[in-house]
Design an enzyme around this catalytic site. Sequence first.
Site, short mmCIF file in Angstrom:
data_model
loop_
_atom_site.label_atom_id
_atom_site.label_comp_id
_atom_site.label_asym_id
_atom_site.label_seq_id
_atom_site.Cartn_x
_atom_site.Cartn_y
_atom_site.Cartn_z
CG HIS A 12 -3.92 0.59 4.80
ND1 HIS A 12 -3.41 -0.13 3.76
CD2 HIS A 12 -5.03 1.19 4.33
CE1 HIS A 12 -4.19 0.03 2.70
NE2 HIS A 12 -5.18 0.82 3.02
CB CYS A 64 -0.95 -0.01 1.20
SG CYS A 64 -0.10 -0.15 2.79
#
Length: 1040
Positions: free
Chosen positions: A855, A454
Site C-alpha cells: 500500500h 493508492c
Amino acid sequence: MDKILEGLVSSSHPLPLKRVIVRKVVESAEHWLDRAQCEAMFDLTTRLILEGQDPFQRQVGHQVLEAYARYHRPEFESFFNKTFVLGLLQQGYNSLDRKDVAILDYIHNGLKLIMSCPSVLDLFSLLQVEVLRMVCERPEPQLCARLSDLLTDFVQCIPKGKLSITFCQQLVRTIGHFQCVSTQEKELREYVSQVTKVSNLLQNIWKAEPATLLPSLQEVFASISSTDASFEPSVALASLVQHIPLQMITVLIRSLTTDPNVKDASMTQALCRMIDWLSWPLAQHVDTWVIALLKGLAAVQKFTILIDVTLLKIELVFNRLWFPLVRPGALAVLSHMLLSFQHSPEAFHLIVPHVLHLVHSFKSNGQPSSAAFLVQLTELIHCMMYHYSGFPDLYEPILEAIKDFPKPSEEKIKLILNQSAWTSQSNTLASCLSRLSGKSETGKTGLINLGNTCYMNSVIQALFMATDFRRQVLSLNLNGCNSLMKKLQHLFAFLAHTQREAYAPRIFFEASRPPWFTPRSQQDCSEYLRFLLDRLHEEEKILKAQSSHKPSDSLGCSEVSLQEGSTKAAGLTETPCTSNSEKTLIERMFGGKLQTHVCCLNCRSTSQKVEAFTDLSLAFCPSPSVEHLSFQDLASLPRAQDGGLMQASGPSPSEETVVYNPATAAFVCDSVVNEIGSPPDEFHCAESTSVSNEATEIFVNKDVPQKPGGENTPSVTDLLNYFLAPEILTGDNQYYCENCASLQNAEKTMQITEEPEYLILTLLRFSYDQKYHVRRKILDNVSLPLVLELPVKRTTSFSSLSESWSVDVDFNDTSENLAKKLKPSRLEEPFCPKLVPYLLSSVVVHSGVSSESGHYYSYARNITGTESSYEMCHQSETLSLAPSQNRFLGRDGPSAVIEQDLETKEMSKEWFLFNDSRVTFTSFQSVQKITSRFPKDTAYVLLYKKQNSTNGFNGNNPTNGHWVNGDPPLQKELMDAITKDNKLYLQEQELNARARALQAASASCSFRPNGFDDNDPPGSCGPTGGGGGGGFSTVGRLVF
C-alpha cells in the site's frame, strides 16, 4: 357629599379653589357615613375615573375613592364585588368599551384597596379565568402591557395548573400578533416598553412554573414556522429569546432539527423569521440561537434549508450592521452564514456591492466602536476573498478600502474556513446520526481508492501539496482543451475547493494510467510518476510545435493559453541552454541537468554529455566491508538494487523522442559530445553509472550515526553522496576509447549543473534475488533530513550541446562497481560547487514487502518558494569548510547544523498524512519514525522544494493576476463545475441523512474523529476512513 363633589368638578370655578374644596372632601372621609352615602360616593368616583372629561376629574376620582375606601373598607368591599368586576371586564362601563385600558387600571387600583379583605380571594379566582379569556382575544400591546402590570403585582390572578400552560401559550400567540404601525421614535419606544413588560411576565411565570416553558417555546416555534400567507408573526417574539436559558440550546435544537414532523417549509420559515428578530432592539442572545439552529441544521445535513435561507436573508443581515443596537448580533450571524456557505460565492457576492458604502461610512465617523467593528468585518471579508479569489473586478475596490486594517495570516484564514464549513459542524447536535462525511478537520480532501490505485493517489497528493507547481497548474488558461494537463488542473481545483471528504479521480486515472499497467493491480508509484510527468511534458511540447505552425484558435489550446498563466506568475532564472519561456511547465518545475564526464585512464582523453532529469534514483550504499573484497568477490555479491523497475538500457542516442515502455530505459540521451570521438554506445552499455563532482572528491560518508542496536542508519544525504561519487569502469564494464581503439579502464564522474525547483528522489528499494528469481524489498531505514543541500556546479560550457529531455536518471550499480566508486578522481582542478538548500516537502511511503503488493500513502506539507526561517540555509554558500569537510556532504556539514537547529521548530509545523480518502494531521516526528515503528513502511519517493529568496513562484506576485493569499483564481468553467458538484454533494448528504433518520430516528451512534495514526499503521490499500469507539448517549428527544 357626592352631590357637592359632582357639582364642584363640573363647575367653572378656578382650579386652585377646586383643589381646596376637594381636599376638604377627602378629609371628610374620616367621618361616619351610612352605606347609601358610601355607595353614592363610590359610584361618583368610579364614574370620574372611567369617564372623566379631563385629567383633573380623573385625578379627583382617584383621590376621593382611595380616601373613602380606606376609611369605609366594608362598604367598599361590598361595592367592589365579583359581579361588579365581572361586569366591567365583560361589558365595560356605560359608554366605555370593556377593552379600554382604563378599566384594567381601575380594577388594578381596586385590588390594592381591598388586598386585606377576605373577598379578594373570590376576585382572584374570577380574574384567573378572565385574564385567560382576555389573552385569547388577542389584546393590543397597550392593554396587554396593563394586564401584565396587574398580574405582576397580583400573581394570584395568574391561572394555575394546566390553565397556566394554556395562558402562556395564548400569551405567546398574542405577542405574535403585536404590530406597531407608527414610525415615530416616541411611539416606537413606547411599543418596545409594552412588549418588554409582557415578555417579563412570561419570564416570571416560567421561573415560578418551569413546566410552562417548553409548551411556550413550542408555541413560539408554531407561530414562526407557520406557512399561512395571511399571517406574519410579529418580530416582538424576539423579546422572549433572552429569557430562554442558554443551557437549553443543545437539547432544544437537537429536538427541533431531528423531529420528523417538522417539514422543511416550516423550518425555513422559522429560521427566516428568527433572522428577522435581529432587528429587535435590546433583545439578547438572538444571534446565539440563530447560529445554534444553523449549526443544528448543518449537523443533520439539511443543506437545502441552509442554502435557501442564506440567499434569502444575507442582505437583510448585512443591512442590520448599520444599527448600533443590533450590530454585534448581526455581525455574528453574518460571519457564520458567509463562512459556512463555502460551496459557492453566490452568498458573498450578494453583499459585495454594499461593502464599500458601509466601510467608507464607518471609517469617516471616527468612533472607536466603528473602528473595532471594521477590524472584525475586514477579517471576514479577507476570508471570503481568499476562498473565492477569482473575481478581481469585484474585490479590488474593497481591498483598497480596507488596506489600512490588519490582514489575517493565511494560516488563520484556513483555520477559520475549515472550522466554519457546514460539513465541519459539530455532530453533538445530531448524535442520533452517523458521522458527517464532510472534510476532515485538516480542510484537505482525500482521494477515493478506485481499486489498488493508492500508487496514483499518493503521487497526486504529493504533487498537489507542491504549492508552486499546484499554483502554476491552476493558473493555466486551458479553456477548450481536453489535454492531460487540463484534467490535472480539474483534479487540483476539486482537491482545493470541493466540499467532499474525498474525491473520485476516475477521469484522471483513465487518462494518466500507463498502457501497460493492469487495472485494479498494484503498481509502482515511481514508475507512474515518471510516466505522468513525461506525458505532461511531451503533450505541451507537441502543442508548442503545433502552435508555431497553425493559428492558435484552430488548436483549441495554444501555446499562449498553456503558458500565459504560468509565465505571468514568474519565471525561473534562464539557463544558458534554454530560455525559460521555451521550457515546458514540467521542465521549469522538476527539470534539472546532469553532466557526465568519462576519462580514459590510458590516454587521458575525455568525453562528456549533458542530459536532463526529473528525478534521481538513489541506490543504497554498500556495506563498509566491501572495500576489503576483491573485484572478483564483489561480483558474487547480491545486487544492491535491481534494474527491473527502471532498466538502464534504452533506444539509440540518435532517437529524438522518449518512448515509454516498462522494459526500456528510463532515460535517453540524444547526443554525446566526445572530445576524441569515443562512441556514445559505451554510455548505454555501462550497467553502472554514477555522478561525481570530480575534484571535490565526494566520498561515501561512513561516519553515520549509530542506532541503539549498533546498526548504521544511512541518510538521504549519504545516498546522494554515493550517487555522486566517482566510479572506475573496469573489467567487464571497461570503456571503449576511440583514441586508443580498444577497451580501457576509465573514470566516470557526474555532476549536477542545473538544479530543479522540485527535486524528486526515488530510493531504489526493490532488488532482484538471483537465487530465487524474485524481487525483494530493501527494508533498511533511511534518515530523512528536513534540509538537504544539493551540490550544483553551474557551467556555461554546454551551450552548444544538443540536449534531450529525460524523465529520470536511473543509474543501476552492479555489485562490482560498488567498491570502485570509493576511489577518488584527481583528473581535474578543484572547484567549489554551490550548495543549494532544499526543504522536505513530501514523502511517499510504501507499506509492504514487495513492489507487486502493499500500500502507498504520503506525508506532505505546504512549502512556498521562500521561508524566512530557512534563510540561514543560504549561508552554506559562504561557509569556509575544512578540506576534509568540503569533500562530502556528511552529517558534520552545514546542512546538519542547520537541520539540528530547525528540527524542533518543524516538529510543530503542519504536516498531513494522505491515506487515500482519509486525511489527518501529523508531525515530522511521525514521518521520521514511521519505519522504526512499522518496519514494512519505508520512504520511497521524496519531494524537496528549492529555497530561493529570489524565487519567482511564490504566492502574491502582482503580475500573476488577483491571487488573494493563496492559489490563483479559477477559470469560470472550473468554478462553475465545482459549485455544481458542491450543491450536488450537499443534496446527496441531505438525502442520506434523511434516510438514516427514518431508519434509526433515535438510535445513538459511535464514531472516531480523524486523528493521529501513532498506534496503528496508516492503513491498507482500498477505501479508508472512519473507525469505531467512543460515542454519545442519546438525549431524550423533545417534539416541537
